[in-house]
Design a protein around this motif. Sequence first.
Motif, mmCIF file in Angstrom:
data_model
loop_
_atom_site.group_PDB
_atom_site.id
_atom_site.type_symbol
_atom_site.label_atom_id
_atom_site.label_comp_id
_atom_site.label_asym_id
_atom_site.label_seq_id
_atom_site.Cartn_x
_atom_site.Cartn_y
_atom_site.Cartn_z
ATOM 1 N N LEU A 159 0.832 -1.215 0.000
ATOM 2 C CA LEU A 159 0.000 0.000 0.000
ATOM 3 C C LEU A 159 0.862 1.259 0.000
ATOM 4 N N LYS A 160 1.943 1.213 0.769
ATOM 5 C CA LYS A 160 2.836 2.373 0.823
ATOM 6 C C LYS A 160 3.441 2.655 -0.552
ATOM 7 N N LYS A 161 3.788 1.579 -1.274
ATOM 8 C CA LYS A 161 4.361 1.759 -2.622
ATOM 9 C C LYS A 161 3.345 2.400 -3.548
ATOM 10 N N VAL A 162 2.086 1.900 -3.468
ATOM 11 C CA VAL A 162 1.026 2.479 -4.307
ATOM 12 C C VAL A 162 0.861 3.955 -3.967
ATOM 13 N N LYS A 163 0.865 4.252 -2.678
ATOM 14 C CA LYS A 163 0.707 5.646 -2.245
ATOM 15 C C LYS A 163 1.857 6.505 -2.771
ATOM 16 N N ASP A 164 3.107 6.013 -2.648
ATOM 17 C CA ASP A 164 4.270 6.789 -3.083
ATOM 18 C C ASP A 164 4.251 7.046 -4.587
ATOM 19 N N VAL A 165 3.770 6.052 -5.346
ATOM 20 C CA VAL A 165 3.818 6.172 -6.804
ATOM 21 C C VAL A 165 2.721 7.073 -7.347
ATOM 22 N N ILE A 166 1.483 6.919 -6.843
ATOM 23 C CA ILE A 166 0.374 7.691 -7.436
ATOM 24 C C ILE A 166 0.032 8.954 -6.650
ATOM 25 N N ASN A 167 0.574 9.090 -5.438
ATOM 26 C CA ASN A 167 0.319 10.274 -4.607
ATOM 27 C C ASN A 167 -1.175 10.638 -4.584
ATOM 28 N N PRO A 168 -1.994 9.807 -3.970
ATOM 29 C CA PRO A 168 -3.458 10.039 -4.008
ATOM 30 C C PRO A 168 -3.873 11.339 -3.328
ATOM 31 N N SER A 169 -4.911 11.958 -3.854
ATOM 32 C CA SER A 169 -5.457 13.164 -3.208
ATOM 33 C C SER A 169 -6.129 12.806 -1.895
ATOM 34 N N GLU A 170 -6.689 11.597 -1.839
ATOM 35 C CA GLU A 170 -7.367 11.146 -0.635
ATOM 36 C C GLU A 170 -7.070 9.669 -0.415
ATOM 37 N N ILE A 171 -6.766 9.304 0.813
ATOM 38 C CA ILE A 171 -6.743 7.891 1.203
ATOM 39 C C ILE A 171 -7.891 7.714 2.179
ATOM 40 N N LEU A 172 -8.890 6.963 1.764
ATOM 41 C CA LEU A 172 -10.079 6.770 2.599
ATOM 42 C C LEU A 172 -10.096 5.346 3.143
ATOM 43 N N LEU A 173 -10.187 5.238 4.448
ATOM 44 C CA LEU A 173 -10.244 3.926 5.097
ATOM 45 C C LEU A 173 -11.700 3.475 5.188
ATOM 46 N N VAL A 174 -11.981 2.295 4.676
ATOM 47 C CA VAL A 174 -13.342 1.753 4.741
ATOM 48 C C VAL A 174 -13.436 0.865 5.980
ATOM 49 N N GLU A 188 -1.556 5.518 11.303
ATOM 50 C CA GLU A 188 -0.140 5.573 11.698
ATOM 51 C C GLU A 188 0.772 5.113 10.558
ATOM 52 N N LEU A 189 0.346 4.076 9.846
ATOM 53 C CA LEU A 189 1.200 3.505 8.806
ATOM 54 C C LEU A 189 1.061 4.202 7.456
ATOM 55 N N LEU A 190 -0.141 4.701 7.154
ATOM 56 C CA LEU A 190 -0.374 5.264 5.813
ATOM 57 C C LEU A 190 -0.675 6.762 5.809
ATOM 58 N N GLY A 191 -1.253 7.245 6.908
ATOM 59 C CA GLY A 191 -1.697 8.638 6.924
ATOM 60 C C GLY A 191 -2.984 8.801 6.140
ATOM 61 N N ILE A 192 -4.093 8.331 6.704
ATOM 62 C CA ILE A 192 -5.377 8.390 5.990
ATOM 63 C C ILE A 192 -5.959 9.808 6.074
ATOM 64 N N ASP A 193 -6.885 10.108 5.160
ATOM 65 C CA ASP A 193 -7.515 11.441 5.140
ATOM 66 C C ASP A 193 -8.930 11.419 5.711
ATOM 67 N N GLY A 194 -9.507 10.246 5.799
ATOM 68 C CA GLY A 194 -10.868 10.158 6.326
ATOM 69 C C GLY A 194 -11.360 8.728 6.278
ATOM 70 N N VAL A 195 -12.590 8.562 6.707
ATOM 71 C CA VAL A 195 -13.164 7.214 6.853
ATOM 72 C C VAL A 195 -14.517 7.143 6.158
ATOM 73 N N ILE A 196 -14.765 5.998 5.532
ATOM 74 C CA ILE A 196 -16.113 5.681 5.065
ATOM 75 C C ILE A 196 -16.623 4.552 5.953
ATOM 76 N N MET A 197 -17.646 4.826 6.713
ATOM 77 C CA MET A 197 -18.173 3.840 7.659
ATOM 78 C C MET A 197 -19.302 3.064 6.991
ATOM 79 N N THR A 198 -19.104 1.751 6.817
ATOM 80 C CA THR A 198 -20.128 0.929 6.151
ATOM 81 C C THR A 198 -21.054 0.275 7.180
ATOM 82 N N LYS A 199 -22.182 -0.217 6.694
ATOM 83 C CA LYS A 199 -23.155 -0.974 7.500
ATOM 84 C C LYS A 199 -23.702 -0.165 8.678
ATOM 85 N N MET A 200 -23.789 1.156 8.515
ATOM 86 C CA MET A 200 -24.317 2.004 9.589
ATOM 87 C C MET A 200 -25.790 1.715 9.847
#
Length: 445
Positions: free
Chosen positions: A204-219, A237-249
């Motif tokens: 995941l870190k490699k993908v993040k480093d290569v594409i530099n996403p505008s948002e990393i959303l944790l589901v 802590e490991l990736l630096g997420i930008d926000g959360v999508i909470m499923t099954k609310m």
Amino acid sequence: MFESLTERLEGIFKKLKGRGSLNEENIASALKEIRMALLEADVNFKVVKEFIEDVRTRAVGREVFASITPGQQVVKIVHDRLVELLGGVSGQIRFGNRFPTPIMLVGLQGCGKTTTAVKLAHYLIKQGKRVYLVPADVYRPAAVRQLWILGEKIGAGIFDAKDLQDPVMICVQAIAEARRMGYEVAIIDTAGRLHINTEMMEELKKVKDVINPSEILLVLDAMTGQDAVNMAGKFNELLGIDGVIMTKMDGDARGGAALSLKAVIGKPIKFIGVGEKIEALDIFHPERMASRILGMGDVLTLVEKAQATVDEKAARELEKKIRKNEFTLDDFRDQLTQIRKMGPLQDIIGMIPGLGNVKALRNVTPDKGELIKITAIIDSMTKKERLNYQIIDGRRRKRIAIGSGTTVQDVNRLLKNFAEMRKIMKRMTKKGGMRRSLMRGNFPF
């Protein structure tokens, strides 16, 4: 959602009614019960402790406005604090100036990530964006097929990885392809993984480093409670997420994860999944959610859902018909279809101020099969019968039952309920009639 917590808090606030002023003694027991209610809702212990102390400080010694009761004053204080606890303001997606804007979805296995990728794509397409889906979950072929099937259904572009098995290369080529084809947003569906799986997290870190996403959303799965909060902390802590999508609310009656997340990891909930359908993804509004938790309804979300599903011109025509008592079985069938598109009936009731705490409506659980049966019966009637149900005699009822694959008893029940509903509607057109009718449990179906 939050049903258990809402019920507990309503009971607590009722006890405060009738008091002339707020002091340490008369709110101490209420705060103790609120504390227990939050802990039982699986809210983080430290968050509960800070919440209670803050509410106590704000409430004790405060003058009560002449226009409201002490109970209402405490409700307002708790409401304001809940809004802060849930994040304060709605989190927005950062699109930036790049085309396409890469949005990376990460999370555990089985949290609903692939479905959420499609839901988010559908939401953005509705906002006028051209969206490209990137199937980067090379470890689960079913996820790739699912993304293709659902992606084509909503009109999103989908990257064909062919024989590529390296997620990093898939993402690099997909972004280049999306840019070449003029897509504005690229949603990357990564494989599910545990934070303790070092090799997978490095990927995941490699993908993040290569594409530099505008948002990393944790589901995250809301049903997992504090485990979801702990997991969010590790991913952040490991990736630096930008926000959360909470499923099954929609299935989470307690809400501990949603109430703890912002305070524990400092990241906002940006969207919530509220059902299985593709369109069942809502922006997370802290103030609206706080109002729903306290049984105050959520009119703005209700209006937005109605605007998204109900044709305005048809609604005006229907209003005229109801006022003239000309509501027909055709109209009844159309309304059932539109209400079903708005989401679960329990959620709709919870959004109407004052109705969420009506006991007669709390356990309303319409049977999907029953709604299908009603539609089949109405479809088996002639146009003349749908316009005037009173001409449907015994012979016609038998024919309709055979045509719809149901029984005469089913037809009789529908006609009886329809006649009752017309009476209710007649009462509802009078001032104050709607709430009185529904509080008696006279729901149409």
